[in-house]
Scaffold this motif. Structure first.
Motif, mmCIF file in Angstrom:
data_model
loop_
_atom_site.group_PDB
_atom_site.id
_atom_site.type_symbol
_atom_site.label_atom_id
_atom_site.label_comp_id
_atom_site.label_asym_id
_atom_site.label_seq_id
_atom_site.Cartn_x
_atom_site.Cartn_y
_atom_site.Cartn_z
ATOM 1 N N ILE A 135 3.538 16.045 1.716
ATOM 2 C CA ILE A 135 3.064 14.850 0.606
ATOM 3 C C ILE A 135 1.954 14.038 1.328
ATOM 4 O O ILE A 135 1.266 13.661 0.621
ATOM 5 N N SER A 136 2.288 13.648 2.378
ATOM 6 C CA SER A 136 1.155 12.940 3.014
ATOM 7 C C SER A 136 -0.341 13.699 3.170
ATOM 8 O O SER A 136 -1.192 12.871 2.658
ATOM 9 N N MET A 137 -0.278 14.752 3.224
ATOM 10 C CA MET A 137 -1.292 15.728 3.352
ATOM 11 C C MET A 137 -1.978 15.589 2.060
ATOM 12 O O MET A 137 -3.337 15.556 1.669
ATOM 13 N N ILE A 138 -1.131 15.932 0.968
ATOM 14 C CA ILE A 138 -1.699 16.144 -0.310
ATOM 15 C C ILE A 138 -2.284 14.603 -0.886
ATOM 16 O O ILE A 138 -3.154 14.721 -1.573
ATOM 17 N N GLY A 174 -9.674 4.975 6.911
ATOM 18 C CA GLY A 174 -8.452 4.463 7.294
ATOM 19 C C GLY A 174 -7.595 3.695 6.461
ATOM 20 O O GLY A 174 -6.497 3.536 6.405
ATOM 21 N N VAL A 175 -8.482 3.428 5.276
ATOM 22 C CA VAL A 175 -7.714 2.509 4.150
ATOM 23 C C VAL A 175 -6.676 3.344 3.548
ATOM 24 O O VAL A 175 -5.618 3.063 2.871
ATOM 25 N N SER A 176 -6.923 4.881 3.729
ATOM 26 C CA SER A 176 -5.943 5.885 2.864
ATOM 27 C C SER A 176 -4.769 5.990 3.909
ATOM 28 O O SER A 176 -3.839 6.609 3.175
ATOM 29 N N PHE A 177 -4.851 5.670 5.202
ATOM 30 C CA PHE A 177 -3.735 6.133 5.918
ATOM 31 C C PHE A 177 -2.316 5.557 5.548
ATOM 32 O O PHE A 177 -1.274 6.454 5.369
ATOM 33 N N ILE A 178 -2.280 4.244 5.478
ATOM 34 C CA ILE A 178 -0.706 3.574 5.263
ATOM 35 C C ILE A 178 -0.157 4.185 3.924
ATOM 36 O O ILE A 178 1.057 4.378 3.868
ATOM 37 N N PRO A 179 -0.931 3.974 2.875
ATOM 38 C CA PRO A 179 -0.529 4.213 1.377
ATOM 39 C C PRO A 179 0.224 5.783 1.455
ATOM 40 O O PRO A 179 1.342 5.900 0.956
ATOM 41 N N CYS A 180 -0.580 6.665 2.070
ATOM 42 C CA CYS A 180 -0.122 8.021 2.232
ATOM 43 C C CYS A 180 1.166 8.273 2.862
ATOM 44 O O CYS A 180 1.900 8.752 2.541
ATOM 45 N N ILE A 181 0.970 7.605 4.224
ATOM 46 C CA ILE A 181 2.132 7.748 5.121
ATOM 47 C C ILE A 181 3.361 7.213 4.701
ATOM 48 O O ILE A 181 4.677 7.623 4.537
ATOM 49 N N LEU A 182 3.198 5.711 4.134
ATOM 50 C CA LEU A 182 4.642 5.311 3.441
ATOM 51 C C LEU A 182 5.084 5.707 2.449
ATOM 52 O O LEU A 182 6.391 5.780 2.175
ATOM 53 N N PHE A 214 9.723 8.701 0.337
ATOM 54 C CA PHE A 214 10.069 9.725 -0.497
ATOM 55 C C PHE A 214 11.043 10.665 0.052
ATOM 56 O O PHE A 214 11.984 11.043 -0.261
ATOM 57 N N SER A 215 10.678 10.885 1.450
ATOM 58 C CA SER A 215 11.395 11.650 2.196
ATOM 59 C C SER A 215 12.965 11.076 2.481
ATOM 60 O O SER A 215 13.939 11.806 2.598
ATOM 61 N N ILE A 216 12.735 9.834 2.949
ATOM 62 C CA ILE A 216 13.983 9.061 3.184
ATOM 63 C C ILE A 216 14.914 9.054 2.057
ATOM 64 O O ILE A 216 16.412 9.260 2.051
ATOM 65 N N GLY A 217 14.322 8.903 0.754
ATOM 66 C CA GLY A 217 14.820 9.102 -0.163
ATOM 67 C C GLY A 217 15.865 10.216 -0.628
ATOM 68 O O GLY A 217 16.646 10.276 -1.000
ATOM 69 N N ILE A 218 14.862 11.104 -0.680
ATOM 70 C CA ILE A 218 15.420 12.537 -0.729
ATOM 71 C C ILE A 218 16.828 12.704 0.248
ATOM 72 O O ILE A 218 17.877 13.362 0.070
ATOM 73 N N PHE A 219 16.559 12.278 1.436
ATOM 74 C CA PHE A 219 17.668 12.466 2.436
ATOM 75 C C PHE A 219 18.912 11.706 2.063
ATOM 76 O O PHE A 219 20.029 12.379 1.996
ATOM 77 N N PHE A 221 4.607 13.824 12.095
ATOM 78 C CA PHE A 221 4.186 14.670 11.329
ATOM 79 C C PHE A 221 3.463 14.291 9.990
ATOM 80 O O PHE A 221 2.430 14.923 9.262
ATOM 81 N N GLY A 222 4.214 13.163 9.595
ATOM 82 C CA GLY A 222 3.550 12.437 8.138
ATOM 83 C C GLY A 222 2.031 11.931 8.401
ATOM 84 O O GLY A 222 1.144 12.238 7.668
ATOM 85 N N THR A 223 1.931 11.324 9.574
ATOM 86 C CA THR A 223 0.801 10.699 10.032
ATOM 87 C C THR A 223 -0.437 11.901 10.235
ATOM 88 O O THR A 223 -1.489 11.772 9.873
ATOM 89 N N THR A 224 -0.083 12.817 10.882
ATOM 90 C CA THR A 224 -0.694 14.022 11.108
ATOM 91 C C THR A 224 -1.282 14.676 9.661
ATOM 92 O O THR A 224 -2.281 14.976 9.588
ATOM 93 N N GLY A 225 -0.304 14.951 8.872
ATOM 94 C CA GLY A 225 -0.634 15.321 7.319
ATOM 95 C C GLY A 225 -1.685 14.442 6.838
ATOM 96 O O GLY A 225 -2.806 15.133 6.176
#
Length: 376
Positions: free
Chosen positions: A18-21, A58-66, A71-76, A210-214
């Motif tokens: 999700i973070s990579m996309i 770097g402006v893109s990092f936090i919106p994509c990561i969070l 979403f992942s925590i919600g699914i969990f 891994f989300g940050t990596t993406g």
């Protein structure tokens, strides 16, 4: 309902994808805005790039990561089998305050990228961000045998945690001076931290790593291989480098945090936590000592970092990047092998000596190159 362990393992690659996309979607739009409003990195004698290149990656990092993490925590929680959940992770006090500090340092970086911030204000933001982490109860509570010390008192541990976080943030900020360098070092470290937390069953921080990596993979492509003339290249800026520094600093401290009922480290926790980010830390310590020796302003930028030395030796940017990454990986591998047999104090002392000797050799090679060029 799913087994909690199975679902937590599924959430890690989900966060990565999700973070990579998200980054693949967001980065080109940030590029377009930066070009439209001429938001370019200011070139000076210290910069090694040519042309007008935006520094808002770097402006893109936090919106994509969070977005990916939320979403992942919600699914969990939507599909978890609650009867099999141990109740500790995700620890939302620790995680939530970490995110608060992360958002604060990210916003400070965004402001710095747009209008600039004095270094005193930067440090204040960094210290306040670090205080969110220690307020959650997380701090360095064990030296793992460094200087032959193990348990430490909370006040020492809390103070050291704030200093360490600020130090790592600035180390990543200062090493971000060459295409792909900060991103590739971060990807390397994040993959190690993510794997370690996954092995220990702490899936939230594995997913965060891994989300940050993406998020970094699309950025790395634009930063390393983008064409500036076609408007396809950008830098991460302070918003990106400080964000990455805070994430890496937090993950390293979280791994060092001694809590046997939750996690038993594989080997010496301090060696494992520091080794993936050892190169930026050693580099910034050396640069600061050189500035003190030469009575220069500690926070005035210069061309004395490891990547500047390699470039001054005549290496190409790509080859210099490979050399630094190889050094980082070599330090990690050797430290991980030695930690089973040698006290971590001796390991880090050997690292510092090897790093110092290497830099002396680099400086000598640069002098010889300059003399030869002057002769011919």
């Amino acid at each position: 309902m799913f087994n909690s362990l199975t679902l937590s393992y599924l959430c890690v690659p989900l966060s990565f994808l999700i973070s990579m996309i998200s980054a693949m979607f967001l980065i080109p739009r940030i590029l377009a805005i930066a070009i439209k409003y001429s938001l370019f990195d200011i070139q000076n004698e210290r910069k090694i790039h040519k042309g007008s290149i935006p520094r808002l990656g770097g402006v893109s990092f936090i919106p994509c990561i969070l977005f990916a993490m939320t979403f992942s925590i919600g699914i969990f929680y939507k599909y978890i089998n609650e009867s099999q959940y141990d109740g500790y992770y995700p620890n939302f006090l620790e995680y939530s305050l970490f995110v608060c500090g992360l958002l604060l340092i990210y916003l400070g970086g965004v402001k710095d990228d747009f209008i600039g911030i004095r270094y005193r204000h930067k440090f204040l933001i960094q210290i306040l961000s670090a205080m969110f982490v220690v307020f959650s109860g997380l701090y360095i509570n064990n030296f793992c045998g460094f200087l032959y010390i193990y348990e430490v008192t909370p006040w020492i541990g809390i103070s050291l945690t704030i200093i360490t976080l600020v130090f790592v943030v600035n180390a990543m900020n200062l090493i971000d001076g060459m295409d792909g360098l900060a991103a590739s070092i971060s990807i390397f470290a994040l993959c190690i931290y993510g794997t370690l937390f996954l092995l220990h069953g702490i899936w939230v921080y594995a997913a965060f790593a891994f989300g940050t990596t993406g998020t970094l993979i699309p950025f790395f492509y634009y930063n390393m291989f983008g064409n500036a003339k076609k408007g396809h290249k950008l830098f991460m800026g302070d918003a990106g480098s400080q964000t990455l520094g805070f994430i890496l600093g937090f993950l390293s401290i979280r791994y060092v945090y001694h809590m046997p009922e939750v996690m038993t480290p594989i080997g010496n926790a301090l060696v494992i936590a520091i080794s993936p980010i050892l190169i930026p830390m050693l580099d910034v310590m050396r640069v600061m000592l050189v500035r003190i020796k030469k009575r220069r302003h500690l926070f005035k930028a210069d061309r004395n970092h490891i990547h500047h030395k390699l470039l001054d030796m005549g290496l190409s940017k790509s080859f210099a990047l490979v050399v630094i990454l190889s050094l980082n990986a070599t330090f990690c591998i050797i430290n991980f092998i030695l930690m089973q047999h040698v006290n971590c104090t001796l390991i880090f002392l050997a690292d510092v000596i090897i790093w110092s000797v290497m830099n002396v050799c680099f400086s000598y090679a640069i002098k010889r190159k300059n003399v030869n060029e002057a002769v011919f």
